[in-house]
Write a protein that holds these residues in place. Sequence first.
Motif, PDB file in Angstrom:
ATOM      1  N   PRO B   9     -30.072  51.447 -37.018  1.00 37.53           N
ATOM      2  CA  PRO B   9     -30.404  52.669 -37.741  1.00 37.53           C
ATOM      3  C   PRO B   9     -29.133  53.368 -38.215  1.00 37.53           C
ATOM      4  O   PRO B   9     -28.170  53.497 -37.467  1.00 37.53           O
ATOM      5  CB  PRO B   9     -31.121  53.530 -36.686  1.00 37.53           C
ATOM      6  N   GLY B  10     -29.111  53.793 -39.447  1.00 37.13           N
ATOM      7  CA  GLY B  10     -27.984  54.556 -39.975  1.00 37.13           C
ATOM      8  C   GLY B  10     -26.882  53.700 -40.551  1.00 37.13           C
ATOM      9  O   GLY B  10     -26.081  54.166 -41.346  1.00 37.13           O
ATOM     10  N   GLY B  11     -26.782  52.434 -40.151  1.00 42.80           N
ATOM     11  CA  GLY B  11     -25.731  51.560 -40.652  1.00 42.80           C
ATOM     12  C   GLY B  11     -25.999  51.121 -42.078  1.00 42.80           C
ATOM     13  O   GLY B  11     -27.033  51.445 -42.659  1.00 42.80           O
ATOM     14  N   ARG B  12     -25.038  50.346 -42.614  1.00 40.97           N
ATOM     15  CA  ARG B  12     -25.168  49.877 -43.985  1.00 40.97           C
ATOM     16  C   ARG B  12     -26.395  48.972 -44.115  1.00 40.97           C
ATOM     17  O   ARG B  12     -27.136  49.031 -45.108  1.00 40.97           O
ATOM     18  CB  ARG B  12     -23.887  49.122 -44.365  1.00 40.97           C
ATOM     19  N   THR B  13     -26.612  48.136 -43.071  1.00 43.60           N
ATOM     20  CA  THR B  13     -27.753  47.231 -43.084  1.00 43.60           C
ATOM     21  C   THR B  13     -29.064  48.013 -43.104  1.00 43.60           C
ATOM     22  O   THR B  13     -30.001  47.659 -43.806  1.00 43.60           O
ATOM     23  CB  THR B  13     -27.698  46.327 -41.846  1.00 43.60           C
ATOM     24  N   ALA B  14     -29.095  49.079 -42.320  1.00 44.95           N
ATOM     25  CA  ALA B  14     -30.309  49.899 -42.267  1.00 44.95           C
ATOM     26  C   ALA B  14     -30.567  50.568 -43.614  1.00 44.95           C
ATOM     27  O   ALA B  14     -31.712  50.670 -44.056  1.00 44.95           O
ATOM     28  CB  ALA B  14     -30.186  50.951 -41.169  1.00 44.95           C
ATOM     29  N   ARG B  15     -29.488  51.002 -44.279  1.00 43.39           N
ATOM     30  CA  ARG B  15     -29.667  51.644 -45.592  1.00 43.39           C
ATOM     31  C   ARG B  15     -30.178  50.636 -46.616  1.00 43.39           C
ATOM     32  O   ARG B  15     -31.038  50.945 -47.436  1.00 43.39           O
ATOM     33  CB  ARG B  15     -28.346  52.271 -46.065  1.00 43.39           C
ATOM     34  N   THR B  16     -29.629  49.430 -46.554  1.00 45.94           N
ATOM     35  CA  THR B  16     -30.102  48.371 -47.456  1.00 45.94           C
ATOM     36  C   THR B  16     -31.585  48.098 -47.211  1.00 45.94           C
ATOM     37  O   THR B  16     -32.378  48.013 -48.142  1.00 45.94           O
ATOM     38  CB  THR B  16     -29.299  47.067 -47.224  1.00 45.94           C
ATOM     39  N   ARG B  17     -31.930  47.992 -45.932  1.00 46.57           N
ATOM     40  CA  ARG B  17     -33.314  47.695 -45.595  1.00 46.57           C
ATOM     41  C   ARG B  17     -34.249  48.804 -46.100  1.00 46.57           C
ATOM     42  O   ARG B  17     -35.317  48.536 -46.640  1.00 46.57           O
ATOM     43  CB  ARG B  17     -33.451  47.553 -44.065  1.00 46.57           C
ATOM     44  N   ALA B  18     -33.825  50.057 -45.913  1.00 41.96           N
ATOM     45  CA  ALA B  18     -34.648  51.184 -46.365  1.00 41.96           C
ATOM     46  C   ALA B  18     -34.808  51.168 -47.881  1.00 41.96           C
ATOM     47  O   ALA B  18     -35.898  51.419 -48.412  1.00 41.96           O
ATOM     48  CB  ALA B  18     -34.034  52.503 -45.901  1.00 41.96           C
ATOM     49  N   ALA B  19     -33.722  50.851 -48.590  1.00 39.84           N
ATOM     50  CA  ALA B  19     -33.777  50.818 -50.058  1.00 39.84           C
ATOM     51  C   ALA B  19     -34.712  49.711 -50.537  1.00 39.84           C
ATOM     52  O   ALA B  19     -35.518  49.903 -51.453  1.00 39.84           O
ATOM     53  CB  ALA B  19     -32.373  50.607 -50.624  1.00 39.84           C
ATOM     54  N   VAL B  20     -34.604  48.553 -49.897  1.00 42.15           N
ATOM     55  CA  VAL B  20     -35.452  47.421 -50.274  1.00 42.15           C
ATOM     56  C   VAL B  20     -36.910  47.737 -49.964  1.00 42.15           C
ATOM     57  O   VAL B  20     -37.819  47.438 -50.747  1.00 42.15           O
ATOM     58  CB  VAL B  20     -34.981  46.128 -49.560  1.00 42.15           C
ATOM     59  N   ARG B  21     -37.117  48.395 -48.836  1.00 39.26           N
ATOM     60  CA  ARG B  21     -38.487  48.736 -48.463  1.00 39.26           C
ATOM     61  C   ARG B  21     -39.091  49.730 -49.464  1.00 39.26           C
ATOM     62  O   ARG B  21     -40.234  49.573 -49.895  1.00 39.26           O
ATOM     63  CB  ARG B  21     -38.494  49.336 -47.063  1.00 39.26           C
ATOM     64  N   GLN B  22     -38.324  50.752 -49.819  1.00 41.79           N
ATOM     65  CA  GLN B  22     -38.818  51.735 -50.799  1.00 41.79           C
ATOM     66  C   GLN B  22     -39.167  51.056 -52.117  1.00 41.79           C
ATOM     67  O   GLN B  22     -40.199  51.345 -52.730  1.00 41.79           O
ATOM     68  CB  GLN B  22     -37.760  52.821 -51.039  1.00 41.79           C
ATOM     69  N   ALA B  23     -38.293  50.158 -52.535  1.00 39.16           N
ATOM     70  CA  ALA B  23     -38.528  49.444 -53.797  1.00 39.16           C
ATOM     71  C   ALA B  23     -39.779  48.564 -53.684  1.00 39.16           C
ATOM     72  O   ALA B  23     -40.576  48.478 -54.627  1.00 39.16           O
ATOM     73  CB  ALA B  23     -37.305  48.602 -54.153  1.00 39.16           C
ATOM     74  N   THR B  24     -39.957  47.927 -52.526  1.00 39.99           N
ATOM     75  CA  THR B  24     -41.137  47.080 -52.307  1.00 39.99           C
ATOM     76  C   THR B  24     -42.412  47.914 -52.405  1.00 39.99           C
ATOM     77  O   THR B  24     -43.378  47.530 -53.081  1.00 39.99           O
ATOM     78  CB  THR B  24     -41.066  46.394 -50.931  1.00 39.99           C
ATOM     79  N   LEU B  25     -42.415  49.078 -51.739  1.00 36.96           N
ATOM     80  CA  LEU B  25     -43.601  49.941 -51.770  1.00 36.96           C
ATOM     81  C   LEU B  25     -43.906  50.401 -53.199  1.00 36.96           C
ATOM     82  O   LEU B  25     -45.058  50.375 -53.636  1.00 36.96           O
ATOM     83  CB  LEU B  25     -43.393  51.162 -50.864  1.00 36.96           C
ATOM     84  N   ALA B  26     -42.854  50.790 -53.912  1.00 40.22           N
ATOM     85  CA  ALA B  26     -43.056  51.265 -55.289  1.00 40.22           C
ATOM     86  C   ALA B  26     -43.615  50.146 -56.171  1.00 40.22           C
ATOM     87  O   ALA B  26     -44.544  50.362 -56.964  1.00 40.22           O
ATOM     88  CB  ALA B  26     -41.738  51.790 -55.855  1.00 40.22           C
ATOM     89  N   GLU B  27     -43.062  48.948 -56.017  1.00 36.09           N
ATOM     90  CA  GLU B  27     -43.540  47.815 -56.820  1.00 36.09           C
ATOM     91  C   GLU B  27     -44.977  47.444 -56.454  1.00 36.09           C
ATOM     92  O   GLU B  27     -45.789  47.144 -57.330  1.00 36.09           O
ATOM     93  CB  GLU B  27     -42.619  46.599 -56.619  1.00 36.09           C
ATOM     94  N   LEU B  28     -45.285  47.462 -55.149  1.00 34.09           N
ATOM     95  CA  LEU B  28     -46.650  47.157 -54.706  1.00 34.09           C
ATOM     96  C   LEU B  28     -47.632  48.173 -55.288  1.00 34.09           C
ATOM     97  O   LEU B  28     -48.728  47.822 -55.723  1.00 34.09           O
ATOM     98  CB  LEU B  28     -46.747  47.174 -53.179  1.00 34.09           C
ATOM     99  N   GLY B  29     -47.231  49.440 -55.268  1.00 30.77           N
ATOM    100  CA  GLY B  29     -48.096  50.504 -55.789  1.00 30.77           C
ATOM    101  C   GLY B  29     -48.350  50.352 -57.279  1.00 30.77           C
ATOM    102  O   GLY B  29     -49.451  50.587 -57.773  1.00 30.77           O
ATOM    103  N   GLU B  30     -47.328  49.914 -58.012  1.00 29.12           N
ATOM    104  CA  GLU B  30     -47.463  49.811 -59.464  1.00 29.12           C
ATOM    105  C   GLU B  30     -48.090  48.502 -59.913  1.00 29.12           C
ATOM    106  O   GLU B  30     -48.858  48.466 -60.868  1.00 29.12           O
ATOM    107  CB  GLU B  30     -46.079  49.934 -60.134  1.00 29.12           C
ATOM    108  N   LYS B  31     -47.742  47.416 -59.224  1.00 24.63           N
ATOM    109  CA  LYS B  31     -48.147  46.099 -59.745  1.00 24.63           C
ATOM    110  C   LYS B  31     -49.015  45.284 -58.790  1.00 24.63           C
ATOM    111  O   LYS B  31     -49.471  44.195 -59.143  1.00 24.63           O
ATOM    112  CB  LYS B  31     -46.889  45.286 -60.111  1.00 24.63           C
ATOM    113  N   GLY B  32     -49.222  45.791 -57.573  1.00 28.16           N
ATOM    114  CA  GLY B  32     -50.019  45.038 -56.615  1.00 28.16           C
ATOM    115  C   GLY B  32     -49.244  43.863 -56.046  1.00 28.16           C
ATOM    116  O   GLY B  32     -48.111  43.574 -56.486  1.00 28.16           O
ATOM    117  N   TYR B  33     -49.842  43.149 -55.078  1.00 26.37           N
ATOM    118  CA  TYR B  33     -49.139  42.038 -54.456  1.00 26.37           C
ATOM    119  C   TYR B  33     -48.926  40.889 -55.438  1.00 26.37           C
ATOM    120  O   TYR B  33     -47.897  40.218 -55.414  1.00 26.37           O
ATOM    121  CB  TYR B  33     -49.889  41.561 -53.216  1.00 26.37           C
ATOM    122  N   GLU B  34     -49.895  40.692 -56.318  1.00 20.64           N
ATOM    123  CA  GLU B  34     -49.775  39.579 -57.273  1.00 20.64           C
ATOM    124  C   GLU B  34     -48.632  39.799 -58.255  1.00 20.64           C
ATOM    125  O   GLU B  34     -48.085  38.850 -58.811  1.00 20.64           O
ATOM    126  CB  GLU B  34     -51.086  39.394 -58.041  1.00 20.64           C
TER     127      GLU B  34
END
Lengths: 201, 201
Positions: B9-34
């Motif tokens: 938590p708080g490290g560079r890896t954690a920030r990367t993971r959080a950014a990727v997760r946010q992007a994943t959620l946004a993409e899922l919301g807009e375009k669905g899993y497919e």
Amino acid sequence: MTGPGAARPGGRTARTRAAVRQATLAELGEKGYEGLTVEAVALRSGVHKTTVYRRWGSVAGLAADALAIAGDEAWPIPDTGTLEGDLRELARLVVTGFTDPEAGPIATAFVLASARDPVAAKALHAFFAARHEQSAVLVTRAAGRGELPAGTDAAEVVRCAVAPIYYRLFVTGEPISEAVADRAAAAAVAAARAGVFQTPP
Amino acid sequence: MTGPGAARPGGRTARTRAAVRQATLAELGEKGYEGLTVEAVALRSGVHKTTVYRRWGSVAGLAADALAIAGDEAWPIPDTGTLEGDLRELARLVVTGFTDPEAGPIATAFVLASARDPVAAKALHAFFAARHEQSAVLVTRAAGRGELPAGTDAAEVVRCAVAPIYYRLFVTGEPISEAVADRAAAAAVAAARAGVFQTPP
């Protein structure tokens, strides 16, 4: 009406439809919805590919038509003498339908197809509406025996008796069993007796 | 352990993971899993594509990791003073989660992802196991108030209170509403009171 639904029973069109449907079920059972192709169904049924495309349009159309035929078939409605016995048989039928090595993959493929395609989703919706309607007799009989309060919504009783099985299968990924079916049936009976599914007068 | 789960938590890896997760959620919301692609998540998160591929492997890995983080988050556990009130709030939360214009498509995408991919299915299974476990307190409290028989299986009560919502959403394609949530909660209470969910001694 044109399309597969217009097939006259026993005619050439009906035989083609039955052959295509059998091929669709076999392909779904072996390869799932993701592996279903118009080409494979055409090859397996002996119906020309262009005919399949013209009349069913796509794999979603094939799955939807196979489901439509299934919805027309009568469901074995249990008659054990008690509501709990009847619902237990109904719920166990669902468990058997999904765990059977032959029928299971096909039933699963139908649900997954509806998750991916609106045409298949509409067919699955109609299929379940027919099932819920056919099962109303269980509740009518139980009400006649004085087991249930007046005005109990039959479809709601049935939904409650089967929903936990589908929840485990398609949402949480938990195992299903006869015990799961029996508990769901018992829950539906307790809730129905308590008047939870009475429709407002 | 290596992979995204090893992030501090708080490290560079954690920030990367959080950014990727946010992007994943946004993409899922807009375009669905497919419509989810590693490329779009990389672009949106500002994390290099090869890093995303190396650490998450695929779109299924992205969805699974986003779910794993969601499972770690505490669930708002209602405390209304009655079991029926608590379960009603819980069931209404599920309805809101799927009908909300922003959260709904993401929640739906997670369930559909698990239908198509074993990695996502495993993550969804763990997510629901955590939810069921967190909710045990509702049942413990109700038992403490004398509302429930001893030995009532908390997870079974919760499954019963939410299953009809998922059944309508992902199987029958029927509408969901607050009334559907309230009826499912009432059914779970009636069944639990009747001892349906007692575990064998």
